[in-house]
Scaffold this active site. Sequence first.
Site, PDB file in Angstrom:
ATOM      1  N   GLU A 103       0.820  -1.210   0.000  1.00 53.32           N
ATOM      2  CA  GLU A 103       0.000   0.000   0.000  1.00 53.32           C
ATOM      3  C   GLU A 103       0.858   1.266   0.000  1.00 53.32           C
ATOM      4  O   GLU A 103       1.988   1.262   0.507  1.00 53.32           O
ATOM      5  CB  GLU A 103      -0.928  -0.003   1.224  1.00 53.32           C
ATOM      6  CG  GLU A 103      -1.950  -1.142   1.152  1.00 53.32           C
ATOM      7  CD  GLU A 103      -2.901  -1.184   2.337  1.00 53.32           C
ATOM      8  OE1 GLU A 103      -4.103  -1.321   2.097  1.00 53.32           O
ATOM      9  OE2 GLU A 103      -2.459  -1.084   3.486  1.00 53.32           O
ATOM     10  N   CYS A 116       3.377   8.488   1.698  1.00 50.39           N
ATOM     11  CA  CYS A 116       3.921   7.453   2.573  1.00 50.39           C
ATOM     12  C   CYS A 116       4.114   6.195   1.737  1.00 50.39           C
ATOM     13  O   CYS A 116       3.147   5.648   1.200  1.00 50.39           O
ATOM     14  CB  CYS A 116       2.915   7.227   3.712  1.00 50.39           C
ATOM     15  SG  CYS A 116       3.337   5.857   4.795  1.00 50.39           S
ATOM     16  N   CYS A 123       6.366  -7.346   7.029  1.00 54.86           N
ATOM     17  CA  CYS A 123       7.408  -6.853   7.936  1.00 54.86           C
ATOM     18  C   CYS A 123       7.688  -7.944   8.953  1.00 54.86           C
ATOM     19  O   CYS A 123       6.795  -8.697   9.333  1.00 54.86           O
ATOM     20  CB  CYS A 123       6.898  -5.605   8.651  1.00 54.86           C
ATOM     21  SG  CYS A 123       8.104  -4.849   9.769  1.00 54.86           S
ATOM     22  N   CYS A 127       6.103  -5.814  15.896  1.00 52.16           N
ATOM     23  CA  CYS A 127       5.552  -4.859  16.873  1.00 52.16           C
ATOM     24  C   CYS A 127       4.082  -5.230  17.125  1.00 52.16           C
ATOM     25  O   CYS A 127       3.319  -5.440  16.185  1.00 52.16           O
ATOM     26  CB  CYS A 127       5.662  -3.426  16.345  1.00 52.16           C
ATOM     27  SG  CYS A 127       7.371  -2.945  16.022  1.00 52.16           S
ATOM     28  N   CYS A 130       0.954  -3.193  15.459  1.00 51.90           N
ATOM     29  CA  CYS A 130       1.004  -2.805  14.046  1.00 51.90           C
ATOM     30  C   CYS A 130       0.475  -3.902  13.125  1.00 51.90           C
ATOM     31  O   CYS A 130       0.811  -5.078  13.285  1.00 51.90           O
ATOM     32  CB  CYS A 130       2.449  -2.462  13.673  1.00 51.90           C
ATOM     33  SG  CYS A 130       2.622  -1.880  11.975  1.00 51.90           S
ATOM     34  N   GLU A 176      10.327  -2.416   7.373  1.00 50.80           N
ATOM     35  CA  GLU A 176      11.353  -1.725   8.158  1.00 50.80           C
ATOM     36  C   GLU A 176      12.410  -1.244   7.162  1.00 50.80           C
ATOM     37  O   GLU A 176      13.217  -2.049   6.672  1.00 50.80           O
ATOM     38  CB  GLU A 176      11.939  -2.703   9.200  1.00 50.80           C
ATOM     39  CG  GLU A 176      13.184  -2.231   9.915  1.00 50.80           C
ATOM     40  CD  GLU A 176      13.089  -0.798  10.442  1.00 50.80           C
ATOM     41  OE1 GLU A 176      12.193  -0.503  11.240  1.00 50.80           O
ATOM     42  OE2 GLU A 176      13.943   0.031  10.045  1.00 50.80           O
ATOM     43  N   SER A 207      11.608   6.246   8.827  1.00 46.52           N
ATOM     44  CA  SER A 207      11.205   5.860  10.173  1.00 46.52           C
ATOM     45  C   SER A 207      11.727   4.457  10.455  1.00 46.52           C
ATOM     46  O   SER A 207      11.614   3.568   9.620  1.00 46.52           O
ATOM     47  CB  SER A 207       9.680   5.881  10.261  1.00 46.52           C
ATOM     48  OG  SER A 207       9.259   5.506  11.545  1.00 46.52           O
ATOM     49  N   SER A 230      10.916   5.100  16.104  1.00 45.00           N
ATOM     50  CA  SER A 230       9.710   4.618  16.791  1.00 45.00           C
ATOM     51  C   SER A 230      10.111   4.196  18.193  1.00 45.00           C
ATOM     52  O   SER A 230      10.633   3.113  18.406  1.00 45.00           O
ATOM     53  CB  SER A 230       9.118   3.433  16.032  1.00 45.00           C
ATOM     54  OG  SER A 230       8.706   3.855  14.758  1.00 45.00           O
ATOM     55  N   LEU A 231       9.890   5.091  19.143  1.00 46.90           N
ATOM     56  CA  LEU A 231      10.364   4.830  20.511  1.00 46.90           C
ATOM     57  C   LEU A 231       9.271   4.119  21.322  1.00 46.90           C
ATOM     58  O   LEU A 231       9.478   3.018  21.837  1.00 46.90           O
ATOM     59  CB  LEU A 231      10.786   6.152  21.161  1.00 46.90           C
ATOM     60  CG  LEU A 231      11.451   6.060  22.522  1.00 46.90           C
ATOM     61  CD1 LEU A 231      12.715   5.207  22.481  1.00 46.90           C
ATOM     62  CD2 LEU A 231      11.796   7.463  23.062  1.00 46.90           C
ATOM     63  N   HIS A 232       8.152   4.754  21.473  1.00 46.40           N
ATOM     64  CA  HIS A 232       6.932   4.151  22.050  1.00 46.40           C
ATOM     65  C   HIS A 232       6.965   3.749  23.525  1.00 46.40           C
ATOM     66  O   HIS A 232       5.935   3.317  24.061  1.00 46.40           O
ATOM     67  CB  HIS A 232       6.446   2.947  21.239  1.00 46.40           C
ATOM     68  CG  HIS A 232       6.216   3.227  19.787  1.00 46.40           C
ATOM     69  ND1 HIS A 232       5.767   4.433  19.322  1.00 46.40           N
ATOM     70  CD2 HIS A 232       6.386   2.449  18.679  1.00 46.40           C
ATOM     71  CE1 HIS A 232       5.663   4.375  17.992  1.00 46.40           C
ATOM     72  NE2 HIS A 232       6.037   3.190  17.586  1.00 46.40           N
ATOM     73  N   ASN A 306      -3.633   3.534  16.767  1.00 41.71           N
ATOM     74  CA  ASN A 306      -4.720   3.335  15.803  1.00 41.71           C
ATOM     75  C   ASN A 306      -5.273   1.930  15.875  1.00 41.71           C
ATOM     76  O   ASN A 306      -4.557   0.989  16.212  1.00 41.71           O
ATOM     77  CB  ASN A 306      -4.211   3.631  14.390  1.00 41.71           C
ATOM     78  CG  ASN A 306      -3.980   5.103  14.188  1.00 41.71           C
ATOM     79  OD1 ASN A 306      -4.836   5.920  14.519  1.00 41.71           O
ATOM     80  ND2 ASN A 306      -2.799   5.466  13.696  1.00 41.71           N
ATOM     81  N   CYS A 349      -1.228   5.408  10.592  1.00 45.61           N
ATOM     82  CA  CYS A 349      -0.034   4.696  11.066  1.00 45.61           C
ATOM     83  C   CYS A 349      -0.392   3.326  11.613  1.00 45.61           C
ATOM     84  O   CYS A 349      -1.280   3.192  12.448  1.00 45.61           O
ATOM     85  CB  CYS A 349       0.626   5.449  12.206  1.00 45.61           C
ATOM     86  SG  CYS A 349       1.236   7.038  11.750  1.00 45.61           S
TER      87      CYS A 349
END
Length: 359
Positions: A103, A116, A123, A127, A130, A176, A207, A230-232, A306, A349
């Site tokens: 996408e 984007c 991937c 995570c 995601c 990634e 990212s 991407s710390l989170h 999200n 995201c």
Amino acid sequence: MIDDKKENAGADRKVHLLNMEFEDLEKWVQSIGQPKFRGKQIFTWLYKDRVTDIDAMTNLPQKFREQLKELATINTMREVTRQVSTDGTIKWLWELYDGSTIETVLMRHDYGNSVCVSSQVGCRMGCTFCASTLGGLVRNLSGGEVVEQLLNVQRFLDGEVDAERVSSVVLMGSGEPMENYDEVMKFVDTINDQNGLKIGARHITISTSGLVPAIKRLADEKRQITMAISLHATRDEIRSALMPINRRWGIAELLDSCRYYIAQTGRRISFEYALVGGQNDDLAHARELAGLLANIDCHVNLIPVNYVPERNYTRTPKDQIRAFVNELNRLGVNATVRREKGHDIAAACGQLRAEQGRI
Ligand code: SAH
């Protein structure tokens, strides 16, 4: 954007012209017995005129065009669906030559058009919040396949009345990017080229979930790209539970590589922090985050988590988000809440995936 499936048949055995940087194209035309300047002619047709087929390259001799069509292609993906959000965001699902799908998202802001792109099919980072990682990694995209996503969106914009340019690019689609380093840099160099789209490095954001050696490598190359991390989470236990990569490179090591990046490039870093209800979103976390980032020149993008149907994370209440941002600001950290786009078409995201119709 081709409708005829036959057109991308055989794309795997032909040379993908979008997979060549300017100089590569010059060398390649010479390798098939053509003068070097044909490379520039083709590059101009591709990125300035943005033709959709080789036949349109009318300043190339007819015989050479025939040879080019035999050997090479400029279309390897087919538009499967195009969804338009109520906020103007558009999401494309492409089928690649091997049947894989990816996408791409176009976001329209008052300051310009941002695209984007995906860097991998699926991937493998795992995570937990995601959607892109649910089916694991299928394969890396070639640089040309990343370029083609962008070019297709630019061609779409060219067809509109005001024909705007793509002004910025984020590598925040599926995949990634730092795991597919060389192809991603080929993409960056190609869209950056002065003979083509001329998208400045500062307008390109990569990212990463935190591949420390790749961050250092990028730092050493001193490109002017914007890095987003991407710390989170602020504690290793929490980050490792959300992002398996943290077991390989923990927060301290990751932040060291960020300091190194800033020292080498002079560029500030963006940190993405998804607020996951009840896990990383109270004021104690805001204070810890401020502590961790105290001596790092950065900006924090807060992203309320999200919706992904396979996960049941809850969103942080609005008041609490506000309090979280205020606390960061009060402690001297530059932070904003990312304005989400394309929620209704699952283009926000972490919602991108490689399948059709799973919103
Ligand atoms: N693999 C790269 C590129 C993905 S970018 C990376 O991890 O940075 C997509 C961004 O959206 C990342 O910051 C990612 O962590 C974040 N994200 C993923 N799922 C999300 C979700 N459900 N809600 C909000 N942000 C999410």
